[in-house]
Design an enzyme around this catalytic site. Structure first.
Site, PDB file in Angstrom:
ATOM      1  N   SER A  89     -11.264 -14.659   3.328  1.00 32.51           N
ATOM      2  CA  SER A  89     -12.726 -14.517   3.345  1.00 32.51           C
ATOM      3  C   SER A  89     -13.117 -14.103   4.758  1.00 32.51           C
ATOM      4  O   SER A  89     -13.133 -14.931   5.675  1.00 32.51           O
ATOM      5  CB  SER A  89     -13.403 -15.837   2.962  1.00 32.51           C
ATOM      6  OG  SER A  89     -13.118 -16.180   1.628  1.00 32.51           O
ATOM      7  N   LYS A 124     -18.417 -12.423  -1.654  1.00 29.41           N
ATOM      8  CA  LYS A 124     -17.928 -13.751  -1.272  1.00 29.41           C
ATOM      9  C   LYS A 124     -18.893 -14.429  -0.307  1.00 29.41           C
ATOM     10  O   LYS A 124     -19.088 -15.651  -0.361  1.00 29.41           O
ATOM     11  CB  LYS A 124     -16.533 -13.652  -0.639  1.00 29.41           C
ATOM     12  CG  LYS A 124     -15.954 -14.986  -0.189  1.00 29.41           C
ATOM     13  CD  LYS A 124     -15.797 -15.982  -1.345  1.00 29.41           C
ATOM     14  CE  LYS A 124     -15.353 -17.360  -0.875  1.00 29.41           C
ATOM     15  NZ  LYS A 124     -13.959 -17.419  -0.417  1.00 29.41           N
ATOM     16  N   LYS A 137     -17.821 -21.282   9.318  1.00 31.95           N
ATOM     17  CA  LYS A 137     -17.538 -19.877   9.595  1.00 31.95           C
ATOM     18  C   LYS A 137     -18.212 -18.972   8.575  1.00 31.95           C
ATOM     19  O   LYS A 137     -18.867 -17.979   8.916  1.00 31.95           O
ATOM     20  CB  LYS A 137     -16.030 -19.633   9.582  1.00 31.95           C
ATOM     21  CG  LYS A 137     -15.663 -18.164   9.673  1.00 31.95           C
ATOM     22  CD  LYS A 137     -14.310 -17.806   9.130  1.00 31.95           C
ATOM     23  CE  LYS A 137     -13.919 -18.308   7.797  1.00 31.95           C
ATOM     24  NZ  LYS A 137     -13.569 -17.279   6.806  1.00 31.95           N
TER      25      LYS A 137
END
Length: 294
Positions: free
Chosen positions: A97, A173, A242
């Site tokens: 990701s 995502k 993140k």
């Protein structure tokens, strides 16, 4: 002839992906900077490569599942990176990701330097879905390339959605993580609120199951939060931080308003410096922000 699959990044979710590929009869070559971490996968039938480049030279499809954008860029384009030895038509399936814009740039660079093809294929569903081969995959890239990646996708996922060109899978995502990260923070607050109100918080995940408030994060992390269980780790706080920070950056760049998400970003920043949570802590620890545990 069946495709040989290489896998770089055998961490929390990468390792069960490799196990699932092996269980599905795929031939898998693995590499890790810490070779001792490969022992369970080798015992399950994987083959170890001596280096990343050796792995890339041996396989038809290279899968990466790494921590962040910088890690993916290093694996591909550092002095010992695999882009130097990849070949025309070979597939790179990035299950990490990472940033959509960086993905698009790296895909273009890989094609220019080696002729290899890039599919961004971030996943959703976490460790349990990885073990069961029931991940959701958001794919970015060429439709024909995605079809050629079937040996990977058929083993790992219940659904693959082609979102568009390179970077589109990663953008999808980011949308997914925007919901998940905010949801986890609200679940933590809800359970702490219930506890302070005299409700048995441990009963709430089952009580809410099937209703509008239900979700996989509630059913996976809710019982752990209520019971104070944070092992084994199913999702690191730092990973969600993140991902949601990336949503903040991307939203700013396109002018999207995300006030609720920005409030969650601040709470994740607090969690990272909390004495009893931290970047490596499981997301079930988020309840400690609201309980006041230190």
């Amino acid at each position: 002839m069946s495709a040989t699959i290489g896998f770089i990044g055998t961490g929390l979710i990468g390792a069960p992906m490799v196990e699932r590929l092996l269980e599905s009869g795929r031939s898998v070559v693995v590499w890790n900077r810490s070779p001792e971490k490969l022992a369970p996968l080798l015992a399950a039938g994987a083959t170890a490569a001596g280096s990343m480049q050796e792995l890339a030279q041996q396989v038809d499809i290279v899968c990466t599942c790494l921590t962040d954008t910088g890690a993916v860029e290093d694996v591909l384009f550092a002095d010992n990176g695999i882009a130097r030895v990849m070949r025309t038509g070979q597939l790179l399936v990035d299950l990490s990701s990472i940033a959509p814009d960086a993905t698009q740039r790296m895909a273009e660079r890989l094609a220019a330097e080696s002729g290899a093809r890039w599919i961004d294929a971030p996943v959703s569903g976490g460790v349990p879905a990885a073990r069961a081969g029931r991940l959701i995959i958001f794919a970015g890239g060429d439709a024909d390339d995605i079809a050629r990646a079937a040996p990977v996708f058929d083993a790992l996922s219940q659904r693959v959605t082609h979102m568009g060109g390179n970077g589109a899978g990663q953008l999808a995502k980011s949308c997914n993580q925007q919901i998940v990260a905010c949801n986890l923070m609200v679940i933590a607050e809800m359970l702490a609120f219930a506890e302070k109100s005299g409700v048995d918080a441990s009963k709430l995940p089952a009580a809410l199951a099937g209703g509008f408030a239900d979700s996989l994060p509630l059913q996976i992390f809710g019982p752990r939060m209520a019971a104070g269980i944070d092992t084994p780790r199913l999702g690191a706080v730092g990973t969600f931080r993140k991902d949601i920070e990336q949503v903040g950056r991307l939203a700013h760049e396109v002018g999207a308003l995300i006030p609720v998400t920005r409030a969650a970003i601040e709470r994740y920043r607090e969690a990272l410096v909390h004495a009893d949570i931290g970047a490596d802590g499981d997301a079930s620890r988020l309840i400690r922000l609201t309980r006041g545990v230190s």
